[in-house]
Design a protein around this motif. Structure first.
Motif, PDB file in Angstrom:
ATOM      1  N   THR A 124      -9.582  -2.659   9.611  1.00  0.00           N
ATOM      2  CA  THR A 124      -8.193  -2.254   9.394  1.00  0.00           C
ATOM      3  C   THR A 124      -7.745  -2.427   7.949  1.00  0.00           C
ATOM      4  O   THR A 124      -6.731  -1.872   7.549  1.00  0.00           O
ATOM      5  CB  THR A 124      -7.238  -3.049  10.310  1.00  0.00           C
ATOM      6  N   GLY A 125      -8.487  -3.200   7.174  1.00  0.00           N
ATOM      7  CA  GLY A 125      -8.178  -3.323   5.757  1.00  0.00           C
ATOM      8  C   GLY A 125      -8.741  -2.177   4.941  1.00  0.00           C
ATOM      9  O   GLY A 125      -8.476  -2.073   3.740  1.00  0.00           O
ATOM     10  N   GLU A 126      -9.520  -1.303   5.586  1.00  0.00           N
ATOM     11  CA  GLU A 126     -10.176  -0.190   4.901  1.00  0.00           C
ATOM     12  C   GLU A 126      -9.596   1.166   5.294  1.00  0.00           C
ATOM     13  O   GLU A 126      -9.568   2.089   4.488  1.00  0.00           O
ATOM     14  CB  GLU A 126     -11.676  -0.194   5.232  1.00  0.00           C
ATOM     15  N   ILE A 127      -9.176   1.315   6.560  1.00  0.00           N
ATOM     16  CA  ILE A 127      -8.634   2.581   7.037  1.00  0.00           C
ATOM     17  C   ILE A 127      -7.292   2.332   7.701  1.00  0.00           C
ATOM     18  O   ILE A 127      -6.934   1.196   7.994  1.00  0.00           O
ATOM     19  CB  ILE A 127      -9.593   3.269   8.031  1.00  0.00           C
ATOM     20  N   GLY A 128      -6.543   3.395   7.964  1.00  0.00           N
ATOM     21  CA  GLY A 128      -5.209   3.246   8.540  1.00  0.00           C
ATOM     22  C   GLY A 128      -5.019   3.970   9.852  1.00  0.00           C
ATOM     23  O   GLY A 128      -3.925   4.440  10.149  1.00  0.00           O
ATOM     24  N   SER A 129      -6.061   4.051  10.660  1.00  0.00           N
ATOM     25  CA  SER A 129      -5.989   4.863  11.868  1.00  0.00           C
ATOM     26  C   SER A 129      -5.647   4.081  13.132  1.00  0.00           C
ATOM     27  O   SER A 129      -5.629   4.656  14.213  1.00  0.00           O
ATOM     28  CB  SER A 129      -7.327   5.597  12.078  1.00  0.00           C
ATOM     29  N   PHE A 130      -5.372   2.786  13.007  1.00  0.00           N
ATOM     30  CA  PHE A 130      -5.005   1.990  14.178  1.00  0.00           C
ATOM     31  C   PHE A 130      -3.489   1.792  14.197  1.00  0.00           C
ATOM     32  O   PHE A 130      -2.948   0.956  13.470  1.00  0.00           O
ATOM     33  CB  PHE A 130      -5.720   0.640  14.165  1.00  0.00           C
ATOM     34  N   VAL A 131      -2.798   2.567  15.015  1.00  0.00           N
ATOM     35  CA  VAL A 131      -1.338   2.501  15.086  1.00  0.00           C
ATOM     36  C   VAL A 131      -0.907   1.128  15.584  1.00  0.00           C
ATOM     37  O   VAL A 131      -1.450   0.602  16.559  1.00  0.00           O
ATOM     38  CB  VAL A 131      -0.798   3.598  16.029  1.00  0.00           C
ATOM     39  N   GLY A 132       0.069   0.541  14.897  1.00  0.00           N
ATOM     40  CA  GLY A 132       0.569  -0.767  15.290  1.00  0.00           C
ATOM     41  C   GLY A 132      -0.134  -1.927  14.625  1.00  0.00           C
ATOM     42  O   GLY A 132       0.189  -3.091  14.877  1.00  0.00           O
ATOM     43  N   ALA A 133      -1.109  -1.615  13.750  1.00  0.00           N
ATOM     44  CA  ALA A 133      -1.874  -2.676  13.080  1.00  0.00           C
ATOM     45  C   ALA A 133      -1.594  -2.708  11.582  1.00  0.00           C
ATOM     46  O   ALA A 133      -2.395  -3.234  10.818  1.00  0.00           O
ATOM     47  CB  ALA A 133      -3.360  -2.488  13.329  1.00  0.00           C
ATOM     48  N   SER A 134      -0.447  -2.187  11.166  1.00  0.00           N
ATOM     49  CA  SER A 134      -0.171  -2.046   9.728  1.00  0.00           C
ATOM     50  C   SER A 134      -0.130  -3.381   9.000  1.00  0.00           C
ATOM     51  O   SER A 134      -0.743  -3.530   7.931  1.00  0.00           O
ATOM     52  CB  SER A 134       1.147  -1.297   9.512  1.00  0.00           C
ATOM     53  N   VAL A 135       0.571  -4.353   9.537  1.00  0.00           N
ATOM     54  CA  VAL A 135       0.693  -5.640   8.852  1.00  0.00           C
ATOM     55  C   VAL A 135      -0.635  -6.391   8.916  1.00  0.00           C
ATOM     56  O   VAL A 135      -1.071  -6.992   7.926  1.00  0.00           O
ATOM     57  CB  VAL A 135       1.835  -6.485   9.445  1.00  0.00           C
ATOM     58  N   TYR A 136      -1.291  -6.337  10.061  1.00  0.00           N
ATOM     59  CA  TYR A 136      -2.616  -6.948  10.173  1.00  0.00           C
ATOM     60  C   TYR A 136      -3.561  -6.336   9.148  1.00  0.00           C
ATOM     61  O   TYR A 136      -4.291  -7.038   8.445  1.00  0.00           O
ATOM     62  CB  TYR A 136      -3.150  -6.749  11.592  1.00  0.00           C
ATOM     63  N   GLY A 137      -3.534  -5.018   9.048  1.00  0.00           N
ATOM     64  CA  GLY A 137      -4.373  -4.341   8.070  1.00  0.00           C
ATOM     65  C   GLY A 137      -4.044  -4.746   6.651  1.00  0.00           C
ATOM     66  O   GLY A 137      -4.938  -4.883   5.800  1.00  0.00           O
ATOM     67  N   ALA A 138      -2.758  -4.943   6.381  1.00  0.00           N
ATOM     68  CA  ALA A 138      -2.351  -5.372   5.039  1.00  0.00           C
ATOM     69  C   ALA A 138      -2.905  -6.752   4.711  1.00  0.00           C
ATOM     70  O   ALA A 138      -3.338  -7.014   3.583  1.00  0.00           O
ATOM     71  CB  ALA A 138      -0.829  -5.385   4.924  1.00  0.00           C
ATOM     72  N   THR A 139      -2.928  -7.644   5.706  1.00  0.00           N
ATOM     73  CA  THR A 139      -3.491  -8.978   5.451  1.00  0.00           C
ATOM     74  C   THR A 139      -4.983  -8.891   5.169  1.00  0.00           C
ATOM     75  O   THR A 139      -5.515  -9.611   4.324  1.00  0.00           O
ATOM     76  CB  THR A 139      -3.250  -9.943   6.628  1.00  0.00           C
ATOM     77  N   LYS A 140      -5.673  -8.003   5.870  1.00  0.00           N
ATOM     78  CA  LYS A 140      -7.115  -7.886   5.677  1.00  0.00           C
ATOM     79  C   LYS A 140      -7.449  -7.158   4.372  1.00  0.00           C
ATOM     80  O   LYS A 140      -8.487  -7.444   3.751  1.00  0.00           O
ATOM     81  CB  LYS A 140      -7.749  -7.179   6.871  1.00  0.00           C
ATOM     82  N   ALA A 141      -6.583  -6.241   3.952  1.00  0.00           N
ATOM     83  CA  ALA A 141      -6.759  -5.625   2.637  1.00  0.00           C
ATOM     84  C   ALA A 141      -6.546  -6.666   1.543  1.00  0.00           C
ATOM     85  O   ALA A 141      -7.250  -6.682   0.526  1.00  0.00           O
ATOM     86  CB  ALA A 141      -5.788  -4.465   2.463  1.00  0.00           C
ATOM     87  N   GLY A 142      -5.589  -7.545   1.765  1.00  0.00           N
ATOM     88  CA  GLY A 142      -5.371  -8.649   0.821  1.00  0.00           C
ATOM     89  C   GLY A 142      -6.572  -9.564   0.748  1.00  0.00           C
ATOM     90  O   GLY A 142      -6.926 -10.067  -0.323  1.00  0.00           O
ATOM     91  N   LEU A 143      -7.230  -9.774   1.881  1.00  0.00           N
ATOM     92  CA  LEU A 143      -8.423 -10.620   1.905  1.00  0.00           C
ATOM     93  C   LEU A 143      -9.556  -9.985   1.112  1.00  0.00           C
ATOM     94  O   LEU A 143     -10.330 -10.681   0.449  1.00  0.00           O
ATOM     95  CB  LEU A 143      -8.848 -10.848   3.359  1.00  0.00           C
ATOM     96  N   ARG A 144      -9.639  -8.663   1.151  1.00  0.00           N
ATOM     97  CA  ARG A 144     -10.650  -7.975   0.346  1.00  0.00           C
ATOM     98  C   ARG A 144     -10.398  -8.204  -1.140  1.00  0.00           C
ATOM     99  O   ARG A 144     -11.337  -8.491  -1.905  1.00  0.00           O
ATOM    100  CB  ARG A 144     -10.634  -6.482   0.661  1.00  0.00           C
ATOM    101  N   ALA A 145      -9.138  -8.094  -1.564  1.00  0.00           N
ATOM    102  CA  ALA A 145      -8.807  -8.333  -2.973  1.00  0.00           C
ATOM    103  C   ALA A 145      -9.062  -9.783  -3.350  1.00  0.00           C
ATOM    104  O   ALA A 145      -9.604 -10.080  -4.424  1.00  0.00           O
ATOM    105  CB  ALA A 145      -7.348  -7.962  -3.238  1.00  0.00           C
ATOM    106  N   TYR A 146      -8.695 -10.696  -2.456  1.00  0.00           N
ATOM    107  CA  TYR A 146      -8.919 -12.123  -2.720  1.00  0.00           C
ATOM    108  C   TYR A 146     -10.404 -12.409  -2.916  1.00  0.00           C
ATOM    109  O   TYR A 146     -10.797 -13.194  -3.782  1.00  0.00           O
ATOM    110  CB  TYR A 146      -8.370 -12.944  -1.554  1.00  0.00           C
TER     111      TYR A 146
END
Length: 231
Positions: A124-146
């Motif tokens: 979910t930090g890589e793609i945006g196709s899971f509806v309702g997982a936007s904030v979760y995905g944002a945390t995992k995208a942040g983990l990638r940057a970290y």
């Protein structure tokens, strides 16, 4: 399930794994079961800095050093647009991002030079196709940057830092994420391999990234998703 699969894989590869989690999770596991032999457990609340610092004495008695660190703590709550629960949003950032950073900040000084860190992200930090997982995905995208930033900071010590991003895995969190995208079976059909993954398949990648076999790999995010993210 993924965390215990990682512990078992590391044990079988010759590591001495220590699993840290909250009391309900620790108490729910039969530590005397043959599958869990030689895996130690400690109470650990990644949202509490003092608790993380206090855990060091239990994890590393007599001043021992860590060979590797796996940041696997994570929570998922649905966040549909227009109905985002403040407590759910705060919890995900506190555990998924800040919790990883907090544990790493405390334990990095106890890592051997040349050791390795593996963070557990998400598709979910890589793609945006899971509806309702936007904030979760944002945390995992942040983990990638970290992960990338941490790799730079620890590179001088020869410590490698990588991020494993599982897709839909047969684990407690996956049904919630998959349910809002047509169910696990539909997600499986969208992947190249036409199935969901097993916790052990994630664990084997983590073990590889901690081992000397990946000695020239750092600052990377490795998808373990059966090709689900492939366009």
């Amino acid at each position: 399930m993924i965390g215990m699969a990682i512990c078992r894989s590391l044990r079988d590869a010759g590591w001495t794994p220590v699993a840290g989690d909250l009391a309900p999770a620790i108490d729910s596991i039969d530590w005397d079961h043959p599958d869990n032999i030689d895996i130690r457990s400690v109470l650990l609340d990644v949202s509490d800095r003092q608790a993380v610092e206090a855990s060091v004495a239990d994890v590393l008695p007599e001043g021992l050093l860590l060979g590797g660190l796996v940041n696997c703590a994570g929570v998922l709550r649905d966040t549909f647009l227009g109905a985002v629960h403040e407590d759910h949003m705060r919890l995900m950032f506190e555990v998924n991002v800040a919790g990883t950073a907090r544990v790493t900040d405390v334990y990095a000084p106890h890592l051997v030079d040349g050791g390795a860190i593996v963070n557990i992200g998400s598709l979910t930090g890589e793609i945006g196709s899971f509806v309702g997982a936007s904030v979760y995905g944002a945390t995992k995208a942040g983990l990638r940057a970290y992960t990338r930033y941490l790799a730079v900071e620890l590179g001088a010590r020869g410590i490698r830092v990588n991020n494993v991003a599982p897709g839909v895995i047969r684990a407690p969190m996956s049904p919630s994420m998959a349910a809002v995208s047509g169910g696990e079976e539909q997600c499986a059909e969208r992947s190249i391999l036409k199935r969901i993954g097993e916790p052990e398949e994630v664990a084997s990648v983590v073990e590889f990234l901690l081992s000397s076999k990946s000695s020239f790999v750092t600052a990377q995010t490795l998808l373990v998703d059966g090709g689900l993210a492939t366009p």
